[in-house]
Design an enzyme around this catalytic site. Structure first.
Site, PDB file in Angstrom:
ATOM      1  N   LYS A  20       0.386  -0.794   0.146  1.00  0.00           N
ATOM      2  CA  LYS A  20      -0.297   0.020  -0.256  1.00  0.00           C
ATOM      3  C   LYS A  20       0.997   1.714   0.098  1.00  0.00           C
ATOM      4  CE  LYS A  20      -3.039   3.549  -0.088  1.00  0.00           C
ATOM      5  NZ  LYS A  20      -4.115   3.318   0.962  1.00  0.00           N
ATOM      6  N   CYS A  49      -3.554  10.639   1.864  1.00  0.00           N
ATOM      7  CA  CYS A  49      -2.545   9.600   1.288  1.00  0.00           C
ATOM      8  C   CYS A  49      -1.374   9.628   1.102  1.00  0.00           C
ATOM      9  CB  CYS A  49      -3.761   8.581   0.344  1.00  0.00           C
ATOM     10  SG  CYS A  49      -5.636   9.069   1.036  1.00  0.00           S
TER      11      CYS A  49
HETATM   12  N1  SAJ Z   1      -2.531  14.673  -8.662  1.00  0.00           N
HETATM   13  C1  SAJ Z   1      -1.585  15.495  -9.314  1.00  0.00           C
HETATM   14  N2  SAJ Z   1      -1.515  15.336 -10.837  1.00  0.00           N
HETATM   15  C2  SAJ Z   1      -1.587  14.152 -11.275  1.00  0.00           C
HETATM   16  C3  SAJ Z   1      -2.147  13.161 -10.600  1.00  0.00           C
HETATM   17  C4  SAJ Z   1      -2.905  13.363  -8.618  1.00  0.00           C
HETATM   18  O1  SAJ Z   1      -0.997  16.694  -9.222  1.00  0.00           O
HETATM   19  O2  SAJ Z   1      -1.701  13.641 -12.533  1.00  0.00           O
HETATM   20  C5  SAJ Z   1      -2.535  15.310  -7.318  1.00  0.00           C
HETATM   21  C6  SAJ Z   1      -4.328  15.113  -7.400  1.00  0.00           C
HETATM   22  O3  SAJ Z   1      -4.811  16.462  -6.993  1.00  0.00           O
HETATM   23  C7  SAJ Z   1      -3.945  14.697  -5.580  1.00  0.00           C
HETATM   24  C8  SAJ Z   1      -3.174  14.397  -5.682  1.00  0.00           C
HETATM   25  O4  SAJ Z   1      -2.324  14.556  -5.974  1.00  0.00           O
HETATM   26  O5  SAJ Z   1      -4.169  16.612  -5.024  1.00  0.00           O
HETATM   27  C9  SAJ Z   1      -3.628  12.804  -4.791  1.00  0.00           C
HETATM   28  O6  SAJ Z   1      -4.888  12.857  -5.259  1.00  0.00           O
HETATM   29  P1  SAJ Z   1      -5.034  10.943  -6.330  1.00  0.00           P
HETATM   30  O7  SAJ Z   1      -6.449  11.466  -7.224  1.00  0.00           O
HETATM   31  O8  SAJ Z   1      -3.946  10.861  -6.873  1.00  0.00           O
HETATM   32  O9  SAJ Z   1      -4.936  10.373  -5.146  1.00  0.00           O
HETATM   33  P2  SAJ Z   1      -6.661   9.984  -3.978  1.00  0.00           P
HETATM   34  O10 SAJ Z   1      -4.902  10.856  -2.881  1.00  0.00           O
HETATM   35  O11 SAJ Z   1      -7.572  10.841  -4.206  1.00  0.00           O
HETATM   36  O12 SAJ Z   1      -6.049   8.619  -3.426  1.00  0.00           O
HETATM   37  C10 SAJ Z   1      -4.999   8.106  -3.440  1.00  0.00           C
HETATM   38  C11 SAJ Z   1      -5.407   6.895  -4.810  1.00  0.00           C
HETATM   39  N3  SAJ Z   1      -3.572   5.896  -4.799  1.00  0.00           N
HETATM   40  C12 SAJ Z   1      -3.355   5.843  -6.029  1.00  0.00           C
HETATM   41  O13 SAJ Z   1      -3.985   5.971  -6.844  1.00  0.00           O
HETATM   42  C13 SAJ Z   1      -1.751   5.503  -6.271  1.00  0.00           C
HETATM   43  C14 SAJ Z   1      -6.064   6.005  -3.851  1.00  0.00           C
HETATM   44  O14 SAJ Z   1      -6.364   4.852  -5.087  1.00  0.00           O
HETATM   45  C15 SAJ Z   1      -5.997   5.025  -2.472  1.00  0.00           C
HETATM   46  O15 SAJ Z   1      -6.867   3.799  -1.992  1.00  0.00           O
HETATM   47  C16 SAJ Z   1      -6.170   6.148  -1.740  1.00  0.00           C
HETATM   48  O16 SAJ Z   1      -4.681   6.893  -2.518  1.00  0.00           O
HETATM   49  C17 SAJ Z   1      -5.677   6.094  -0.642  1.00  0.00           C
HETATM   50  O17 SAJ Z   1      -6.465   5.770   0.410  1.00  0.00           O
HETATM   51  O18 SAJ Z   1      -4.348   5.961  -0.257  1.00  0.00           O
END
Ligand code: SAJ
Length: 423
Positions: free
Chosen positions: A212, A266
């Site tokens: 994870k 996360c």
């Molecule tokens: N972000 C960027 N650029 C991108 C993608 C995301 O700047 O290209 C930013 C988003 O705007 C946000 C942050 O990253 O601020 C996180 O967003 P996210 O959509 O990547 O992830 P979370 O935090 O909503 O959910 C993540 C997920 N993990 C992965 O995709 C590896 C989810 O599957 C997990 O279950 C979750 O963390 C968790 O609970 O750990």
């Protein structure tokens, strides 16, 4: 095994949807939470969090009597722990909520019970749970000491669902099952078979914990690469969005998108658990964290520079800055650990800058943002602003007419208007 009742400990963003989905499969679920308001809200058939489809499934689960929330632990066949694991000021993992959850359920444990840790946790936590339980209940045996013959089974099955798609991904995602023994893993699979349609993959508890942390660190490092590129391109006068689009045409290149920084609870947290457990080795993972954490200050400095230019060039005294989006990612209302919110708060501290915050998914601003910030509609904010900062690419912002941006300083942190001809 047939589970007569399942207790979900911690009714937050993961625990509540999980409790509701198990209850929707006509299993008796006891939701345990320390917060009386949360418990009362759920028992009233309402959700205290915003997640698509959750309201209806929860309302039905409560009205049909399959889900009841309580503040004191009750006996159950299985206990699923889904409490927060933040870090302390020095980025050291804080597992005190897990420890408190373990102490809360220990008195009601009975031989044959299953305890599953779902919270994202530092490596070794599942083993610690077994040890803590053994201290609380010397009358029973636990898997770290008794192996497959233990009275109680303990596993780590990390949650991996994406906020905004939780109810869908709870069902469809594959499930990593890390039991302290093989019997712990088998029993955990029986539980998840109630609602999971994805595959079950078995490993030991430590690998499940690390898996994870690895998933979220992988994403953090990749976002850091995109964010670092955005800084380099800004210096070199290259449009980063176009650059990434072009580079991604290569069959083995898939660069993520730069933004205002990494938010949520996360991805900006979990890499620190790896760094803490192997500080000498986790150099790249740490550097990625620093790059992503540094992005809000960089954005704030870009806005301050644009304001300074307007003061110098046009003699403006107070500069109005429209900040479009406060949530931690697009099309959600969740402001927790949001870099956009931090940027707004930092800007509001700068003298002679007035911040007009736009967040179509909320009714009022959180207290933490300070009193100098006004919540405004997108249309009004853009009309009044000297500087427009696009922080979150909410779909709703597509309604902003491009000609309303005419003559303004524009800082597009998300590439929302990339490729569009701005007036
Ligand atoms: N972000 C960027 N650029 C991108 C993608 C995301 O700047 O290209 C930013 C988003 O705007 C946000 C942050 O990253 O601020 C996180 O967003 P996210 O959509 O990547 O992830 P979370 O935090 O909503 O959910 C993540 C997920 N993990 C992965 O995709 C590896 C989810 O599957 C997990 O279950 C979750 O963390 C968790 O609970 O750990």
């Amino acid at each position: 095994m047939k589970f007569g009742s399942i207790c979900v400990v911690g009714l937050g963003y993961i625990g509540l949807p999980t409790a509701a989905i198990i209850a929707s499969r006509k299993h008796r679920v006891i939701g345990l939470d320390v917060n009386q308001n949360v418990v009362d809200t759920i028992n009233g058939g309402r959700s205290h969090i915003v997640e698509p489809d959750l309201d209806e499934i929860l309302r039905v689960a409560v009205s049909e009597g399959y889900l009841t929330a309580v503040t004191e632990a009750e006996p159950a066949d299985a206990f699923l722990i889904a409490v927060p694991t933040p870090f302390k000021n020095n980025h050291e993992p804080d597992v005190s909520y897990i420890e408190a959850a373990v102490k809360a359920i220990a008195p009601v444990l009975q031989p044959g019970n299953l305890v599953i840790l779902e919270s994202t946790s530092p490596v070794g936590t599942t083993q610690k749970i077994s040890e803590w339980l053994a201290l609380e209940r010397p009358d029973m045996t636990f898997p770290h000491a008794a192996g497959n013959e233990s009275d109680i089974r303990v596993s780590h099955c990390p949650e991996r669902v994406l906020p905004g798609k939780i109810l869908q991904e709870l069902i469809t995602n594959d499930r990593v099952i890390g039991g302290l023994t093989s019997r712990c893993s088998e029993l955990s699979k029986d539980l998840y078979e109630i609602f999971v349609e994805g595959q079950f993959v078995f490993t030991d508890a430590q690998t499940a914990e690390m898996c994870k942390l690895t998933e979220n660190s992988f994403r953090d490092v990749n976002i850091a690469f995109a964010n670092e590129l955005s800084l380099i391109c800004d210096k070199l006068g290259i449009e980063v969005w176009e650059l990434i689009k072009l580079a991604n045409l290569h069959p083995r290149v898939d660069i993520l998108q730069p933004g205002p920084g990494v938010g949520g609870h996360c991805i900006a947290v979990d890499p620190w658990f790896i760094i803490h457990s192997a500080p000498e080795e986790a150099k790249l993972i740490k550097q990625a964290r620093l790059v992503n954490d540094g992005k809000p200050t960089w954005v704030m400095e870009k806005v301050a520079a644009a304001a300074a230019l307007l003061r110098r060039r046009d003699g403006l005294k107070t500069i109005r800055v429209a900040c479009l989006g406060l949530a931690f990612k697009p099309d959600i209302d969740d402001l927790r650990e949001s870099p956009a919110l931090d940027i707004c708060a930092m800007l509001s501290e700068i003298a002679a800058i007035e911040v007009l915050a736009v967040e179509p998914h909320i009714e009022s601003l959180p207290d933490s943002i300070g009193r100098n910030v006004k919540l405004t509609s997108a249309q009004q904010a853009v009309a009044q602003a000297d500087v427009v900062v696009l922080l979150v690419d909410h779909t709703a912002f597509q309604d902003i007419p491009l000609d309303s941006l005419s003559g303004k300083q524009i800082i597009d942190v998300r590439g929302f208007w990339s490729g569009k001809i701005l007036p």
